[in-house]
Every structure is written in structure tokens, then in C-alpha cells.
Design a protein around this motif. Structure first.
Motif, short mmCIF file in Angstrom:
data_model
loop_
_atom_site.label_atom_id
_atom_site.label_comp_id
_atom_site.label_asym_id
_atom_site.label_seq_id
_atom_site.Cartn_x
_atom_site.Cartn_y
_atom_site.Cartn_z
N GLU A 7 -32.66 53.21 38.40
CA GLU A 7 -32.76 54.67 38.56
C GLU A 7 -31.89 55.38 37.53
OE1 GLU A 7 -32.20 54.39 43.05
OE2 GLU A 7 -33.12 56.36 42.82
N LYS A 8 -30.74 54.80 37.25
CA LYS A 8 -29.84 55.41 36.25
C LYS A 8 -30.46 55.32 34.85
CE LYS A 8 -25.64 54.61 38.88
NZ LYS A 8 -24.48 53.75 39.07
N ILE A 9 -31.17 54.23 34.57
CA ILE A 9 -31.85 54.13 33.26
C ILE A 9 -32.98 55.16 33.21
CG2 ILE A 9 -33.39 52.63 31.89
CD1 ILE A 9 -31.53 50.29 32.64
N ILE A 10 -33.74 55.29 34.30
CA ILE A 10 -34.82 56.28 34.34
C ILE A 10 -34.27 57.69 34.11
CG2 ILE A 10 -36.51 57.39 35.89
CD1 ILE A 10 -36.82 54.51 37.18
N LEU A 24 -45.37 57.90 35.95
CA LEU A 24 -45.13 56.99 37.08
C LEU A 24 -44.17 55.86 36.77
CD1 LEU A 24 -48.73 56.57 38.59
CD2 LEU A 24 -46.87 58.01 39.43
N CYS A 25 -43.97 55.53 35.52
CA CYS A 25 -43.19 54.31 35.23
C CYS A 25 -42.48 54.38 33.88
CB CYS A 25 -44.08 53.08 35.31
SG CYS A 25 -45.48 53.09 34.17
N LEU A 26 -41.58 53.44 33.71
CA LEU A 26 -40.78 53.34 32.48
C LEU A 26 -40.68 51.86 32.11
CD1 LEU A 26 -38.79 55.25 30.71
CD2 LEU A 26 -36.99 54.13 32.02
N ALA A 27 -40.78 51.56 30.80
CA ALA A 27 -40.59 50.18 30.33
C ALA A 27 -39.46 50.16 29.31
CB ALA A 27 -41.87 49.66 29.70
N THR A 39 -39.55 42.44 28.44
CA THR A 39 -39.49 43.86 28.75
C THR A 39 -39.63 44.03 30.26
OG1 THR A 39 -40.50 44.35 26.61
CG2 THR A 39 -40.66 46.07 28.26
N LEU A 40 -38.95 45.02 30.78
CA LEU A 40 -39.04 45.34 32.21
C LEU A 40 -39.87 46.60 32.39
CD1 LEU A 40 -35.30 44.75 33.19
CD2 LEU A 40 -37.21 43.18 33.50
N LEU A 41 -40.73 46.58 33.39
CA LEU A 41 -41.55 47.75 33.72
C LEU A 41 -41.21 48.16 35.14
CD1 LEU A 41 -43.86 49.73 33.05
CD2 LEU A 41 -45.45 47.97 33.82
N VAL A 42 -40.74 49.38 35.32
CA VAL A 42 -40.28 49.83 36.63
C VAL A 42 -41.00 51.11 37.04
CG1 VAL A 42 -37.99 48.84 36.18
CG2 VAL A 42 -38.34 51.26 35.81
N PRO A 43 -41.33 51.23 38.32
CA PRO A 43 -41.87 52.50 38.80
C PRO A 43 -40.74 53.53 38.89
CG PRO A 43 -41.56 51.02 40.66
CD PRO A 43 -41.20 50.24 39.42
N LYS A 44 -41.07 54.78 38.68
CA LYS A 44 -40.04 55.82 38.84
C LYS A 44 -39.69 56.00 40.31
CE LYS A 44 -40.74 58.11 34.48
NZ LYS A 44 -41.15 59.31 33.73
N LYS A 45 -40.66 55.71 41.18
CA LYS A 45 -40.36 55.74 42.61
C LYS A 45 -39.42 54.57 42.92
CE LYS A 45 -42.42 55.05 47.18
NZ LYS A 45 -43.62 55.09 48.02
#
Ligand code: AMP
Length: 113
Positions: A7-10, A24-27, A39-45
Motif C-alpha cells: 500500500e505504501k508503494i501504491i 485497479l493495479c500496479l506492477a 515483477t510483482l503485480l498488486v491490486p490497489k484494493k
């Protein structure tokens, strides 16, 4: 509740090498890569882990899968990549925020564990 690392990276509160973002997401690049491309892919939720997902998350989960292919292409992996989702600490999960590992750049062995 305090924010997770992801969440802090987002929120751009801690730095990361971001390679893709949409609504919706960040990689971003894994800080400790296990392959030439990781690479990591994370939902913003902030969903803790896959097993906590509900029917409400169906579209977001589908979006992550389709976006993983897009990110793999952006990273130059083409069709040769592996997706890994660790679910829970006993399965190797260390950050409690759902994330897909997108791994490749060398021949990958099986089984992975
Ligand atoms: P997991 O073990 O499935 O929870 O994966 C967490 C991943 O996050 C690991 O592969 C770590 O190397 C990665 N990681 C931890 N901290 C950072 C960070 N600050 N930036 C990018 N990746 C990170």
C-alpha cells in the motif's frame, strides 16, 4: 490498521521501480529477484490474500490475470513466464497484500517448491 508495504508503494510513500499502473493495479520490480525478470503485480484494493477474495473481487482478479500478460510483454518475457501467488505465511507469503509474482528471463524448472 497500518498500511502494508505494498500500500505504501501504491501511495508512493516508499520507492519502487514501477513498470505499469492502471486504475485497479500496479506492477513494480521485485527488490530481491529470483530470476532475471521478476515483477510483482498488486491490486490497489488491499486484499490480504487470494483466499480472502469474494465474488465482489471477480472482475478485479480477472483484470489481474489479463494484466499479468500485458506486464510480461512490457518486461520482454513474451509468452514464457510463470505466475506465482503465495497464499498465507506457510505458503511463503511475506507481505499481506495479494500479489502475483511474474517471473521469467531464464528456463524455469518444475516443480517449483
Ligand atoms: P511473498 O513472499 O509472496 O509475500 O512476496 C513478497 C515479495 O516482495 C518478495 O519477493 C520480496 O522480494 C518483495 N519485496 C519486499 N519488499 C519489497 C520492496 N520494497 N520493493 C519491491 N519488492 C519487495
Amino acid at each position: 490498521m497500518s498500511k502494508t508495504l505494498f500500500e505504501k508503494i501504491i501511495a508512493r510513500e516508499i520507492p519502487a521501480t514501477i513498470v505499469y499502473e492502471d486504475e485497479l493495479c500496479l506492477a513494480f520490480k521485485d527488490i530481491n529477484p529470483c530470476a532475471p525478470l521478476h515483477t510483482l503485480l498488486v491490486p490497489k484494493k488491499p486484499l490480504i490474500q487470494l483466499s480472502h477474495a469474494t465474488a465482489e473481487d471477480q472482475a478485479m482478479l480477472g483484470h489481474l490475470m489479463l494484466t499479468a500478460t500485458k506486464v510480461a510483454a512490457l518486461e520482454g518475457l513474451g509468452d514464457a513466464y510463470r505466475l506465482v501467488v503465495n497464499n498465507g505465511a506457510k505458503a511463503g507469503m511475506s507481505v499481506a497484500h495479494l500479489h502475483l509474482h511474474i517471473i521469467g528471463g531464464r528456463p524455469l524448472k518444475w516443480p517449483p517448491a
